[in-house]
Each structure stands twice: as structure tokens, then as C-alpha cells.
Design a protein around this motif. Structure first.
Motif, short mmCIF file in Angstrom:
data_model
loop_
_atom_site.label_atom_id
_atom_site.label_comp_id
_atom_site.label_asym_id
_atom_site.label_seq_id
_atom_site.Cartn_x
_atom_site.Cartn_y
_atom_site.Cartn_z
N ARG A 167 0.23 0.43 -15.72
CA ARG A 167 0.96 0.24 -14.45
C ARG A 167 1.72 -1.10 -14.45
O ARG A 167 2.85 -1.18 -13.97
N GLN A 182 0.85 -1.20 0.00
CA GLN A 182 0.00 0.00 0.00
C GLN A 182 0.88 1.25 0.00
O GLN A 182 1.00 1.94 1.01
N ARG A 183 1.51 1.50 -1.14
CA ARG A 183 2.36 2.68 -1.30
C ARG A 183 2.31 3.11 -2.77
O ARG A 183 2.07 2.30 -3.66
N ASP A 184 2.56 4.39 -3.01
CA ASP A 184 2.45 4.92 -4.37
C ASP A 184 3.68 4.58 -5.22
O ASP A 184 3.57 4.41 -6.43
N ASP A 185 4.85 4.53 -4.57
CA ASP A 185 6.08 4.31 -5.35
C ASP A 185 6.41 2.82 -5.42
O ASP A 185 7.54 2.40 -5.10
N LEU A 186 5.43 2.05 -5.86
CA LEU A 186 5.63 0.59 -5.89
C LEU A 186 6.77 0.18 -6.83
O LEU A 186 7.45 -0.81 -6.59
#
Ligand SMILES: [Mg+2]
Length: 387
Positions: free
Chosen positions: A177, A144-148
């Protein structure tokens, strides 16, 4: 020898950080083990596929449906018992939880057979076709993070540094993505590493083909579960459109009857039966024979505790070469590298997969003790048992 009791043991522990795939996030690890006891003091260990609350439903099937059919039987009658259990349940579920429950029982019966004869499972199944084989590092799950992309790239690098020569990542976030994540993993892994992507049936065929083309351009080796397992026609369409990329699937398919559909309809390049779901060792060996008759390699799906890892290490050793030759397709052991106590603490004598991978150029070999060749740690079970 007679069966006297069947124990169903559900273990759970919380995860420090939830990890996800295209269908949801895990907040806990679950392992559902079975122990089949006999009047001679021998017992066998098995494992039943199914995380979270599914394990509790399977426990009810084991207690109320299967155990009464097993008490008093000779545990060495593996094939006869399998068919009796299946015939009893056929009208109530030819796929899913009833079959997973039978799987765990069947595995435990084979473990008893090994302990009764003093032979390792690979010997009972006809002997090793290879001494060792590569393990591939499973990781790159959703977080659960944007910079996966940053996380995926760093994790790919870390798994390669552990000594793995092949990696598998989770996808299923849409065409753009997924392409970006796959690119990040390729950059993190560096040159010469075999890459695989698993969508866990996130897509319809049209989108799956677009993503598959991107994976193919990046040099990925296989694309796992691109579409829903019920859509055999869609699988064949995806596979035809993606020549050069191996289409893998089968973990959500059940028994020889289900896998027959994947094979006759030419759905996959690599078949991935899950032994603790699809019917156990007895059924796995039948599926393996059938797949090879279709010229399709088998590379088992593995998702479970060290009981299943050890079991699959035997299965990987007994899969014959297909078709045979000096430089063969090698099956690989799927190994989850994310934090998991059921991999590091469940057994008295650990399997030491990571140590083997590090010291043997990414390769591992099966345990040599009787049966599956494992010994559960009773203190660990007491601590994490929830049912
Ligand atoms: Mg998968």
C-alpha cells in the motif's frame, strides 16, 4: 529583570475531518503555549510539543515543577536556567514530557531576550546565513476512505499548485500500500518536485528496507522515521542498506545526549530535532553544532502553531552552510498545509507563509520583529482556550 509568573495556555479546536498517521488519527488540534511574565512588563512566548491529553500532563509539570524554580530568576540567564531546570528533572525523566516542558520555557526566555534588546531571534543567534529558503508542503495524511490513492494524488497536485517545490506524505500501511500511495503522490506532483515520505516509526528494519527501496526507485528524496527511535542499530542498518535515499529522523529524540547517539551510531543522513520537544532554542543550537561536527545536515522538524513556525523560520535562517560552497544543501521549512486554525488565525499579524510561497518561488523568510517577532491574538486565545 525578574520572572514574576508563568502562564500555560492550552488551545484546542475540533477538526472537520479526522486526519491520521501511522500511529493514530487526530480529531482535534491542540496547541500548548506558555507566556513567561517579568516585573518590567515584558513577557516571552513559547510553545510545548505534545498534542491532546499530553498537553495537560505538561501543564502540570509547568505549574508544579518548573514555575516555582523560575519565579524571581533573571529571564536573561537562558543557559544557566536551562541547566538548573534539567538538573532538577534529570532523575525524573531525561526524555519526553519533562524535556518538552523545559523547551517551551526556554523558547519564551529567548523571546524575552529579543524583546529586551530589540533584536530579532536570528540576530541573537549569530545572524542570518541565508535570506530565504524553501518551504515544503506537508500533507497527504491518512483519511478514513478506501480510495486514498485518489485523495493523495489530488492533494499532491493541489500543494504543487500552491507553489511548493517539495512535498511530504504519510506512509505506514504496509509495503504494497505504501508503494501504491507513493506512486500516486509522484503522479499527482508531476516532474521536478522533491518528494519525502514519513513512516512515523511504523516498521521494523527488514520491512523498512523494502519500502525504502520502492521509494528510492520512485526517486524520493528522504525517508523519515522508518523505524522506532530506540533502535539505533536498526537505523544504521536501514541507512546502510538504502544508499542513495536520505534517511531522516530525530523528532522523537531528546537533548544533546539523545542526538549524540543518532550521530555517533551513524543513524541518519538528515537530523530533525524538534525545538519545542528536544530542549528549546538553547539545546537546539548545541545539537546543531554537534551535528555539523559529524558532517550531518540539520533540518528541523516542525509540528505546532504559528508560534513554532515563526521560531523555526529564525532557526532555518541561522543554520550555517554545511560544508559551504556555491550550490549548497538548503534546509527547508516544514509547513502543514492541512486545515489548521493555529496557522491561520492565532496571530494578529499572520505569517503569510502561503502568500510568500506563491510569490517567491516556494521560498520564505523569517519575521523581523524583536524576539520571535509574533503577537498573539487575545480574542482567538479566549475563544479556543480549554485550560
Ligand atoms: Mg515526522
Amino acid at each position: 529583570m525578574r520572572i514574576t509568573d508563568v502562564e500555560s495556555i492550552i488551545l484546542q479546536h475540533d477538526m472537520d475531518e479526522p486526519l491520521g498517521y501511522s500511529q493514530g488519527y487526530y480529531h482535534q488540534r491542540t496547541a500548548h503555549l506558555v507566556r513567561v511574565h517579568t516585573d518590567e512588563g515584558l513577557f516571552g512566548v513559547g510553545e510545548i510539543f505534545g498534542a491532546g491529553n499530553v498537553a495537560f500532563a505538561n501543564q502540570a509539570i509547568v505549574h508544579h515543577v518548573l514555575t516555582p524554580l523560575l519565579i524571581g530568576r533573571n529571564p536573561l540567564d537562558t543557559n544557566a536556567i536551562w541547566h538548573d531546570l534539567y538538573n532538577h528533572l534529570r532523575d525524573h525523566g531525561q526524555k519526553g514530557m519533562p524535556i518538552a516542558s523545559i523547551s517551551g520555557i526556554d523558547i519564551a526566555l529567548w523571546d524575552i531576550l529579543g524583546k529586551a534588546t530589540g533584536l530579532p531571534l536570528y540576530q541573537l543567534l549569530g545572524g542570518k546565513c541565508r535570506e530565504d529558503y524553501p518551504a515544503y508542503g506537508y500533507g497527504m495524511m491518512f483519511q478514513q476512505r478506501d480510495d486514498l490513492e485518489v485523495a493523495y494524488s489530488a492533494e499532491a497536485q493541489r500543494i504543487v499548485e500552491l507553489g511548493f517545490t517539495a512535498l511530504k506524505m504519510k506512509i505506514g500501511m504496509g509495503i504494497a500500500r505504501d508503494t501504491s500511495l507513493a506512486t500516486a503522490v509522484k503522479q499527482g506532483a508531476g516532474e521536478g518536485i522533491k518528494l519525502m515520505a514519513d513512516a512515523n516509526h511504523a516498521y521494523a528494519p527488514g520491512e523498512a528496507i523494502c519500502i525504502g527501496k520502492a521509494l528510492r526507485d520512485l526517486g524520493f528524496y528522504w525517508f523519515e522515521e522508518p523505524i522506532m527511535p530506540e533502535d539505533y542499530q536498526g537505523y544504521a542498518m536501514v541507512r546502510q542498506a538504502l544508499a542513495g535515499l536520505q534517511i531522516a529522523g530525530g523528532e522523537a529524540e531528546w537533548t544533546r545526549f539523545g542526538h549524540r547517539e543518532l550521530l555517533t551510531r551513524q543513524c541518519v543522513d538528515i537530523l530533525q530535532p524538534e525545538v519545542s520537544a528536544t530542549g528549546g532554542i538553547s539545546e537546539f543550537m548545541k545539537i546543531l553544532a554537534m551535528a555539523h561536527a559529524f558532517g550531518t545536515p540539520v533540518l528541523p522538524h516542525v509540528w505546532g502553531s504559528d508560534v513554532l513556525i515563526a521560531l523555526d523560520m529564525h532557526l532555518l535562517a541561522v543554520i550555517p552552510d554545511l560544508p559551504g560552497g556555491l550550490h549548497q544543501f538548503e534546509p527547508m521549512l516544514e509547513y502543514d498545509t492541512t486545515p489548521n486554525l493555529f496557522h491561520s488565525q492565532l496571530l494578529r499579524e499572520p505569517l503569510d507563509i502561503l502568500e510568500q510561497v506563491k510569490t517567491q518561488q516556494g521560498r520564505v523568510r523569517p519575521p523581523a520583529g524583536p524576539g520571535i517577532g509574533i503577537d498573539l491574538d487575545p480574542d482567538f486565545i479566549d475563544r479556543y482556550r480549554v485550560a
